[in-house]
Enzyme design. Sequence first.
Site, mmCIF file in Angstrom:
data_model
loop_
_atom_site.group_PDB
_atom_site.id
_atom_site.type_symbol
_atom_site.label_atom_id
_atom_site.label_comp_id
_atom_site.label_asym_id
_atom_site.label_seq_id
_atom_site.Cartn_x
_atom_site.Cartn_y
_atom_site.Cartn_z
ATOM 1 N N GLY A 21 43.564 9.485 96.748
ATOM 2 C CA GLY A 21 43.905 10.861 97.089
ATOM 3 C C GLY A 21 42.718 11.648 97.626
ATOM 4 O O GLY A 21 41.575 11.172 97.661
ATOM 5 N N HIS A 22 42.998 12.877 98.015
ATOM 6 C CA HIS A 22 41.950 13.703 98.615
ATOM 7 C C HIS A 22 40.862 14.054 97.603
ATOM 8 O O HIS A 22 41.120 14.261 96.438
ATOM 9 C CB HIS A 22 42.500 14.963 99.276
ATOM 10 C CG HIS A 22 43.372 15.833 98.454
ATOM 11 N ND1 HIS A 22 44.004 16.941 98.964
ATOM 12 C CD2 HIS A 22 43.755 15.763 97.159
ATOM 13 C CE1 HIS A 22 44.704 17.511 98.030
ATOM 14 N NE2 HIS A 22 44.578 16.834 96.933
ATOM 15 N N ASN A 23 39.640 14.073 98.121
ATOM 16 C CA ASN A 23 38.468 14.498 97.351
ATOM 17 C C ASN A 23 38.085 13.555 96.222
ATOM 18 O O ASN A 23 37.287 13.903 95.357
ATOM 19 C CB ASN A 23 38.650 15.921 96.807
ATOM 20 C CG ASN A 23 38.825 16.906 97.945
ATOM 21 O OD1 ASN A 23 39.922 17.362 98.229
ATOM 22 N ND2 ASN A 23 37.757 17.183 98.628
#
Lengths: 343, 343, 343
Positions: free
Chosen positions: C237-239
Site C-alpha cells: 500500500g501507499h507510504n
Amino acid sequence: MSYTLTEIARRLGGEVRGDAATQVDSVGTLASARANQIAFLTNGRYREQLAGTKAGAVVLGPQECDSTALPRIVAADPYVYFAKLAQLLRPSAGFAPGIHPTAVVEASALIADSAHVAAHAYIGHNCVLAERVAVGSHCSVGADVRIGANSTLYPNVVIYAGCVLGARAIVHSGVVIGADGFGIAFEQGRWIKIPQTGRVVIGDDVEIGANTTIDRGAIDDTVIEDGVKLDNQIQIGHNVRVGAHTAIAGCVGIAGSVKIGRDCRIGGAAGIVGHLSICDGVTISAFTLVTKSITQPGTYSGHPQLPHREWLAQTVQLRRLDELASRIRQLEAQLAALEGRKP
Amino acid sequence: MSYTLTEIARRLGGEVRGDAATQVDSVGTLASARANQIAFLTNGRYREQLAGTKAGAVVLGPQECDSTALPRIVAADPYVYFAKLAQLLRPSAGFAPGIHPTAVVEASALIADSAHVAAHAYIGHNCVLAERVAVGSHCSVGADVRIGANSTLYPNVVIYAGCVLGARAIVHSGVVIGADGFGIAFEQGRWIKIPQTGRVVIGDDVEIGANTTIDRGAIDDTVIEDGVKLDNQIQIGHNVRVGAHTAIAGCVGIAGSVKIGRDCRIGGAAGIVGHLSICDGVTISAFTLVTKSITQPGTYSGHPQLPHREWLAQTVQLRRLDELASRIRQLEAQLAALEGRKP
Amino acid sequence: MSYTLTEIARRLGGEVRGDAATQVDSVGTLASARANQIAFLTNGRYREQLAGTKAGAVVLGPQECDSTALPRIVAADPYVYFAKLAQLLRPSAGFAPGIHPTAVVEASALIADSAHVAAHAYIGHNCVLAERVAVGSHCSVGADVRIGANSTLYPNVVIYAGCVLGARAIVHSGVVIGADGFGIAFEQGRWIKIPQTGRVVIGDDVEIGANTTIDRGAIDDTVIEDGVKLDNQIQIGHNVRVGAHTAIAGCVGIAGSVKIGRDCRIGGAAGIVGHLSICDGVTISAFTLVTKSITQPGTYSGHPQLPHREWLAQTVQLRRLDELASRIRQLEAQLAALEGRKP
C-alpha cells in the site's frame, strides 16, 4: 499556483486561525512539509509530529485547534477537508484529445473527439468512448464495450467484449474486467466449461485498483453500482453485485453470486463464500472469512465470522486457554484429595 | 438459432415433459429468463424462484420434476446438462485466421495458417503455434514456446521463454506463465538469486483465470496436468505439480515444490506451504492453510488444517469457551464451599 | 561450457572429494540430474534421493560429506553454493542494445545506447534509462521515470509517472509500480478521492515478482530499500517502507503506511494492517495477520499474531478443547456425587 488560507476557507469552508494571509501551494505531511505547504492532523498516531512540523500551515479538528501556534484551518472533519484541499491544489492533469498513430481502432468504434487513445491501445468493433475518456497505452477494449464520459483507463487494462463502464471511472493498470467466471460442471471425471454469457456492468464514479479482476456473469450480469471504490488485487466472481458506495480494501476475494449491500466496508484480504448476501451498512474486518449471510448492520470479524465483540471475546479466551487447563488440573487434584484418592 | 425441447433432448439426453415443441434460443436464470429462454434449477437456494419464472422452459432434476407445469427437461444432473446446453446454444466464436499487421512475429516462429495473432502481439523466436491457436492483443509469447491446437490466449497474457501449453488451453488476460520462481539464498546479509532454469509445462484442456501466475521451475519443470481448471489470481510456485482434473478456486497460493494429486478441489484463498504432498481426491475448504502433507482423501479445513469434521467440532467448542470458563468458576466455588473455604 | 570440480572450487570455494577432474556443464536435481550435471543436497527431505542419483557430482554440507561415493564438493552452506554455481553455469543472457522500431519513445526520454527497448514498449517524456537497462515488450514507462543500470523489466510491466528504480532491478511481468494508493475520505454518503502525489522509490538489487503491485505514496513516497526481494502477487500500500534485504513471499498484503525493518522475512499470504511498525530481524509465518506493531526480533504466527511459541501452544490447546470439556463434565459429576446431588 498558491492560495492564502483565506482563499482556501472561502472555497472549502473551515475556520482560519493565525495569519490568514499565509500562502501555500501544495499539501505535505507533518513530518516532511516545508514552509510553502499545508499539513494536516487526521490520525491521533501522528499528534506528536505537530510540535516539530515545518509546514507553513496545518488543517486540524476542533479538538486540536489550540494544539499549535501555526496558521491553521479548523475543520469539522480534517480528513475530508484534506481530500478536497489536495484536489484544489493539484487538479488532475487531463489528457490531450486524439488517437495515437500506433493505436488500433476498429472502424465501427465511436470515439468522441475529446477522447484520448494512447500508444498501442486496441479499441474493438462497435465500442463507444464518450467525451474525454482516456485510454492508456496497451489497453485492450473488446467489442461492444461502452465507457462513460471522463473515465480514465491507465495502461495495460483489459476489458472483455460487451462490458459497460459508467462516467468518471478510474481503472488502474493490470485490471481485467469481464473475463470468464469460474463456471465448470463435473461429469465422469472431467470438467465441462459453462459458457459465460453475462456482462460486467459498472456504474458511475467507480475506482478500480491495480490488478483487480471482475468476472463477467454466467448468464445475468456482474454489477458494480455507483460510487464503489475497489483497492488493488481484489477478485470479484461472476454474478456478484456490489452496492453503491461500498469500499473494498486490497486482496479481498468475493466468490460467485454474492450480493453486497450499499455503504459496506470490507477490510483487506477478507473472503466471502459464494451465494451469500450481506445487507447494507456492514463492516467486515481484515482477514475475516464470511461463511453465512449477514442480515444486520454492524462489524464482523473472524474465521468464520462473528459479530466483532464476540470475536474479540473469543480471542481473549483463546489466550487464556492455558490458564483454563491449569485450573481444571487444580480442580481434579482438589477433588481427588477430598475423595481420599491420589490425584 | 433456436431448438425445440425435443431437438435438445435428442442431442443431450434427458426426458421432456410438457410441450416438447417449445422453442428456446438461449439460456437464462429463473429470475430473469424470458419466454424464448430455457432456465434451470441446479441449486436448492433458488427453488422458490421456480414459481415466478417467465422462462419458456426449465431444466431440473428428477426430484423436482413435478414442481412446475412449465415445459421442462428432467436430467439426472441438471448442472451438467445446463453446461452442455449453454454450449449448444452459444457455440464459441472462433477467430479469423491471420496475423494482424501490427503484430511482431520473429521470422523463426512457426505459426499455423489457421492461427490468429491479434494487434500488437509479440511472438518470439522459434515459437510454434498449432492449428487454430488464437493469441490476443498485447500478448507476449517468449522464445521457444509451444502452444497446442485450438488454444486461446486472451489479451495481455505473458508466456516466458521455453514454456509449453497443450491443446485447447484457455488463458485469460493478465496471466503470467513462466516468471522466475522465488529462489534466493542468504549469505552475509544479502540474498543471492538462484537462476530459474526449468520450464512450465501445461497439459491439454487447461483453463487459467485472469491474473493467475505460474512460476517456472528452478531446475526441473513446474507441471500442470491435463484438465486442470484454475480460477483467477492464483499463485503457483516453482516446481509445483498439479494433478489432472484438479480444480482450484480464486486467490489460492501454492508454495514451491508442492505436489497436488488428481481430482482435488481447492477452495478460494486457501494456502499450501512448500514441499508438501496432497494425495488424489482431496477437498480443501476455502481459507484453509495446509501445513502438513495429506495422505488420505477427504475434506480438510482450518488453519492449520484438520479433517473437516474435527474443524467443525473445534469451531463449535470455540463458541462455547465462555461457557466452559464459567463452568470452571462454578466448580471452583462449589469446591471451596465443600472444603469450608471462601471461594 | 563445462567445468571440472577443481575449476569450480577454485572460483567458488568448497572442498573437492573424489575425482576432481569430473566435468559438469549444468545443475540438476538429485532426482533428475544426468552424468553431465552437478546436483546438490540442501534440504533433508531429499536425503534419500542421494543414493539413487545419476548426477555426475554433488554439492553437500559437511555433515553429509561421506554420504555418497560420487565426486562431490563439500560446502559450508550448500544452498548458497548452489546459487553461485547455478549463476556460474548459466550466466544471464543479456539483451542486444537498441530500440525496436515498433517501440514508442518520447523525444525527451534519455536512453543509454546500451539499453534495450523491446517491441511495442512505451517510454514516456523525460524518462532516463541507464546503461544496459532492458525494457520488455508492452511495458509502459510513465513520464519522468528513472531506471538504474543493468535493470530488467520483463514484458507487460507498468511504471507510473515519476517513480524511481535503482540498479540491477529485476521486475517480472504484470507488475504495477506507482498506481494510486487507496486514499478516500467519506462525506455525506460518498467517497472523495485523495490525489496521490507521492512516488515509489526503489533501491538497488531489488527483485519484484509477477503481478505484484506497489502503490505510490499519498504525499510522501513509498520506499523499497536495497536488496529487497518480493515474490509474486504481493500488494504494498501507499507510504509503506520495506527495509533493506527483507524478503517477502507470495500473496502478502501490506496496508498503507506500514514500516517494515531490515532483514525481515514474511511468509506467504500474511497480512499487515495499516500504520504498524515491524522492527528489524522479524520473521512472520505464512498466513499470519499482524494487528499490532512488533518491537522485538523473533518469529510471529497466528491471527492475530502471537510469538510463534505461544501460537504453537495455543494450537495444541485448541486440539484438546474436546478433552477439556469432558474433564469439566467429569468434575461436575464427581462434585454432584460428593454433594449428594444428581449430576
